[in-house]
Write an enzyme that holds these catalytic residues in place. Sequence first.
Site, PDB file in Angstrom:
ATOM      1  N   CYS A   7     129.329  35.071  33.272  1.00  0.00           N
ATOM      2  CA  CYS A   7     127.884  35.134  33.258  1.00  0.00           C
ATOM      3  C   CYS A   7     127.013  36.449  32.349  1.00  0.00           C
ATOM      4  O   CYS A   7     127.978  36.745  31.686  1.00  0.00           O
ATOM      5  CB  CYS A   7     127.628  35.874  34.865  1.00  0.00           C
ATOM      6  N   ASN A  10     128.402  40.296  33.849  1.00  0.00           N
ATOM      7  CA  ASN A  10     129.641  40.584  34.342  1.00  0.00           C
ATOM      8  C   ASN A  10     129.909  41.378  35.698  1.00  0.00           C
ATOM      9  O   ASN A  10     130.852  42.259  35.559  1.00  0.00           O
ATOM     10  CB  ASN A  10     130.550  40.417  33.331  1.00  0.00           C
ATOM     11  N   CYS A  12     127.621  40.939  39.047  1.00  0.00           N
ATOM     12  CA  CYS A  12     127.492  39.663  39.874  1.00  0.00           C
ATOM     13  C   CYS A  12     127.940  38.138  39.797  1.00  0.00           C
ATOM     14  O   CYS A  12     128.627  38.051  41.015  1.00  0.00           O
ATOM     15  CB  CYS A  12     126.094  39.517  40.073  1.00  0.00           C
ATOM     16  N   ARG A  13     127.776  37.847  38.982  1.00  0.00           N
ATOM     17  CA  ARG A  13     128.270  35.784  39.554  1.00  0.00           C
ATOM     18  C   ARG A  13     129.558  36.027  38.942  1.00  0.00           C
ATOM     19  O   ARG A  13     130.642  35.209  39.929  1.00  0.00           O
ATOM     20  CB  ARG A  13     126.968  35.145  38.811  1.00  0.00           C
ATOM     21  N   SER A  14     129.799  36.026  37.652  1.00  0.00           N
ATOM     22  CA  SER A  14     131.395  35.996  37.521  1.00  0.00           C
ATOM     23  C   SER A  14     132.324  36.336  38.181  1.00  0.00           C
ATOM     24  O   SER A  14     133.493  35.957  38.346  1.00  0.00           O
ATOM     25  CB  SER A  14     131.391  36.261  35.468  1.00  0.00           C
ATOM     26  N   ASP A 122     120.886  33.753  38.897  1.00  0.00           N
ATOM     27  CA  ASP A 122     121.418  35.260  38.611  1.00  0.00           C
ATOM     28  C   ASP A 122     120.274  35.732  39.769  1.00  0.00           C
ATOM     29  O   ASP A 122     119.370  36.355  40.039  1.00  0.00           O
ATOM     30  CB  ASP A 122     120.615  35.769  37.902  1.00  0.00           C
TER      31      ASP A 122
HETATM   32  P1  4NP Z   1     124.984  38.139  36.159  1.00  0.00           P
HETATM   33  O1  4NP Z   1     124.088  39.903  36.566  1.00  0.00           O
HETATM   34  O2  4NP Z   1     124.910  38.220  34.907  1.00  0.00           O
HETATM   35  O3  4NP Z   1     125.596  37.721  37.386  1.00  0.00           O
HETATM   36  O4  4NP Z   1     125.833  40.081  36.556  1.00  0.00           O
HETATM   37  C1  4NP Z   1     123.153  40.911  35.871  1.00  0.00           C
HETATM   38  C2  4NP Z   1     123.807  41.940  35.879  1.00  0.00           C
HETATM   39  C3  4NP Z   1     123.030  42.814  35.234  1.00  0.00           C
HETATM   40  C4  4NP Z   1     121.717  42.291  34.483  1.00  0.00           C
HETATM   41  C5  4NP Z   1     121.471  40.781  34.596  1.00  0.00           C
HETATM   42  C6  4NP Z   1     122.331  40.226  35.486  1.00  0.00           C
HETATM   43  N1  4NP Z   1     121.210  42.941  33.769  1.00  0.00           N
HETATM   44  O5  4NP Z   1     120.093  42.754  33.452  1.00  0.00           O
HETATM   45  O6  4NP Z   1     121.359  44.559  33.338  1.00  0.00           O
END
Ligand code: 4NP
Length: 151
Positions: A7, A10, A12-14, A122
């Site tokens: 994602c 790294n 939340c989702r992955s 997200d």
């Molecule tokens: P992820 O979520 O891609 O599912 O881990 C996010 C975590 C942090 C951010 C964006 C998405 N950020 O902008 O910091």
Amino acid sequence: MKLLTVCLGNICRSPAAQGILEHLAQQRGVDLSVDSAGTAAYHVGKLPDARSIRTLSNAGIDITHQRARQVSPEDFHRFDWILAMDAENLANLQRIAPAGHEAKVVMFGRYRKGVDFGEVDDPYYGGEQGFEDMKQQLIKISNDFLAHLYE
Ligand code: 4NP
């Protein structure tokens, strides 16, 4: 079989997808190795987001041993599958993919049978419900992806 879930951050989702795939692979008794990474370096070295940890813990899945890392060109040689959570992740992966790599680089949501889930949204800027929805969506996609691999 080696899988890498990817994602943006790294956190939340992955990491959630990694934990769910490991859990379901263990239930099926299949030998699967799973790692996760982000296309961005914002959160390198950090634990998964507390909201991802909590919603997976409620499903009996512990992801607190995971630490964020950024995806690298070598990953395209080390993994059989690289599973992108959204279209932007996929585009970013395709941009850094080394020539002649062996990994299959795909949208993870493509493997949901019958329903076109497409992207895993997200949940970072939303509330707890977004993380619950993410978990349910990832469980469905993961089950169908494992069926695609093993049935
Ligand atoms: P992820 O979520 O891609 O599912 O881990 C996010 C975590 C942090 C951010 C964006 C998405 N950020 O902008 O910091």
